[in-house]
Scaffold this motif. Structure first.
Motif, PDB file in Angstrom:
ATOM      1  N   PHE A 100       7.103   8.020  -3.657  1.00 57.05           N
ATOM      2  CA  PHE A 100       5.842   7.010  -2.863  1.00 57.05           C
ATOM      3  C   PHE A 100       6.533   6.576  -1.310  1.00 57.05           C
ATOM      4  O   PHE A 100       7.721   6.503  -1.334  1.00 57.05           O
ATOM      5  N   GLY A 101       5.348   6.607  -0.501  1.00 56.51           N
ATOM      6  CA  GLY A 101       5.811   6.422   0.832  1.00 56.51           C
ATOM      7  C   GLY A 101       5.102   5.097   1.065  1.00 56.51           C
ATOM      8  O   GLY A 101       3.969   4.798   0.703  1.00 56.51           O
ATOM      9  N   ASP A 102       5.661   4.042   1.637  1.00 56.42           N
ATOM     10  CA  ASP A 102       5.371   2.493   1.818  1.00 56.42           C
ATOM     11  C   ASP A 102       4.436   2.485   3.149  1.00 56.42           C
ATOM     12  O   ASP A 102       4.870   2.782   4.188  1.00 56.42           O
ATOM     13  N   LEU A 103       3.321   2.208   3.041  1.00 57.92           N
ATOM     14  CA  LEU A 103       2.241   2.546   4.297  1.00 57.92           C
ATOM     15  C   LEU A 103       1.827   1.039   4.853  1.00 57.92           C
ATOM     16  O   LEU A 103       1.209   0.768   5.814  1.00 57.92           O
ATOM     17  N   THR A 104       2.386   0.063   3.975  1.00 56.98           N
ATOM     18  CA  THR A 104       2.157  -1.444   4.696  1.00 56.98           C
ATOM     19  C   THR A 104       2.545  -1.634   6.033  1.00 56.98           C
ATOM     20  O   THR A 104       1.625  -2.406   6.707  1.00 56.98           O
ATOM     21  N   MET A 130       8.324   6.348   7.423  1.00 53.67           N
ATOM     22  CA  MET A 130       7.928   5.153   6.403  1.00 53.67           C
ATOM     23  C   MET A 130       9.154   5.068   5.422  1.00 53.67           C
ATOM     24  O   MET A 130       9.860   6.141   5.247  1.00 53.67           O
ATOM     25  N   VAL A 131       9.123   4.061   4.716  1.00 48.04           N
ATOM     26  CA  VAL A 131      10.164   3.804   3.562  1.00 48.04           C
ATOM     27  C   VAL A 131       9.692   4.458   2.507  1.00 48.04           C
ATOM     28  O   VAL A 131       8.482   4.330   2.072  1.00 48.04           O
ATOM     29  N   ARG A 132      10.583   5.237   1.675  1.00 45.25           N
ATOM     30  CA  ARG A 132      10.116   5.939   0.596  1.00 45.25           C
ATOM     31  C   ARG A 132      10.967   5.391  -0.488  1.00 45.25           C
ATOM     32  O   ARG A 132      12.133   5.305  -0.554  1.00 45.25           O
ATOM     33  N   PRO A 169       5.065   8.341  10.029  1.00 44.17           N
ATOM     34  CA  PRO A 169       6.214   9.670  10.134  1.00 44.17           C
ATOM     35  C   PRO A 169       6.757   9.729   9.030  1.00 44.17           C
ATOM     36  O   PRO A 169       7.370   8.773   8.303  1.00 44.17           O
ATOM     37  N   LEU A 170       7.066  10.792   8.518  1.00 44.45           N
ATOM     38  CA  LEU A 170       8.093  11.156   7.450  1.00 44.45           C
ATOM     39  C   LEU A 170       9.531  11.438   7.701  1.00 44.45           C
ATOM     40  O   LEU A 170      10.390  11.243   6.834  1.00 44.45           O
ATOM     41  N   VAL A 175       0.810  -1.062   0.140  1.00 43.67           N
ATOM     42  CA  VAL A 175       0.066   0.043   0.153  1.00 43.67           C
ATOM     43  C   VAL A 175       0.824   1.178   0.166  1.00 43.67           C
ATOM     44  O   VAL A 175       1.648   1.407   0.984  1.00 43.67           O
ATOM     45  N   LYS A 176       0.822   2.202  -1.131  1.00 40.82           N
ATOM     46  CA  LYS A 176       1.644   3.191  -1.017  1.00 40.82           C
ATOM     47  C   LYS A 176       0.988   4.203  -1.177  1.00 40.82           C
ATOM     48  O   LYS A 176      -0.266   4.606  -1.968  1.00 40.82           O
ATOM     49  N   VAL A 177       1.390   5.638  -1.146  1.00 46.61           N
ATOM     50  CA  VAL A 177       0.815   6.949  -1.322  1.00 46.61           C
ATOM     51  C   VAL A 177       1.773   7.682  -1.947  1.00 46.61           C
ATOM     52  O   VAL A 177       2.984   7.629  -1.555  1.00 46.61           O
TER      53      VAL A 177
END
Ligand code: ZN
Length: 162
Positions: A104-108, A98-100, A91-92, A3-5
């Motif tokens: 894209f940031g990985d929300l998983t 989150m891993v970026r 958190p950024l 899940v990525k944003v």
């Protein structure tokens, strides 16, 4: 698919983004090592992601299902696992950032964490399950069973004896 944003888009449009879909079993189920339960279907998510000063706020619901074995009577049963008021901050920066991957940031991991926290500690087929011992003693109380409203298997058995 994790899940990525898209963080750039989220920052530019200045409004929240809706994310929904299914996280496949292989993305989250592998760490559940329990003789009494395993995940039985993908993790469905419906989320609203909004950019905050310190991270991405996720709010929404998570749903999946557990295939369990009752901790008392060993019966197999399916248990829906739902978090209707899921809320997490991804958190950024910092240790838990989150891993970026580019924009894209990985929300998983944030979804995984909460679904693991929601696991039952001792799955039971029903809260009042009395386990195997109780089942055996119920069989002996024939009179009690035949007084119930429905036809009792013991009634048929009694007829045979006549
Ligand atoms: Zn049971």
């Amino acid at each position: 698919m994790p899940v990525k944003v898209n963080l750039r888009v989220l920052g530019e449009k200045d409004e929240s983004e809706f994310l929904s879909g299914e996280l496949p079993l292989e993305e989250f189920a592998g760490d559940l090592v329990d003789p009494l339960m395993r995940f039985g279907r993908p993790l469905e998510y419906e989320l609203e992601a909004s950019l905050q000063p310190d991270g991405v706020l996720l709010q929404g619901s998570l749903r999946t299902r557990l295939d369990c074995q009752c901790g008392r009577c060993l019966k197999a049963f399916k248990l829906p696992l739902e978090i209707e008021d899921f809320s997490a901050l991804a958190p950024l920066s910092g240790e838990d950032a989150m891993v970026r991957d580019g924009d894209f940031g990985d929300l998983t991991p944030f979804l995984r964490e909460d679904i693991y926290l929601a696991l039952p500690t001792n799955p039971l087929c029903k809260p009042e399950c009395r386990g195997l011992a109780r089942k055996a003693s119920t069989r002996d109380s024939r009179l009690e069973a035949s007084e119930g409203e429905g036809p009792s298997p013991w009634a048929a058995l009694d007829q045979l004896k006549l």
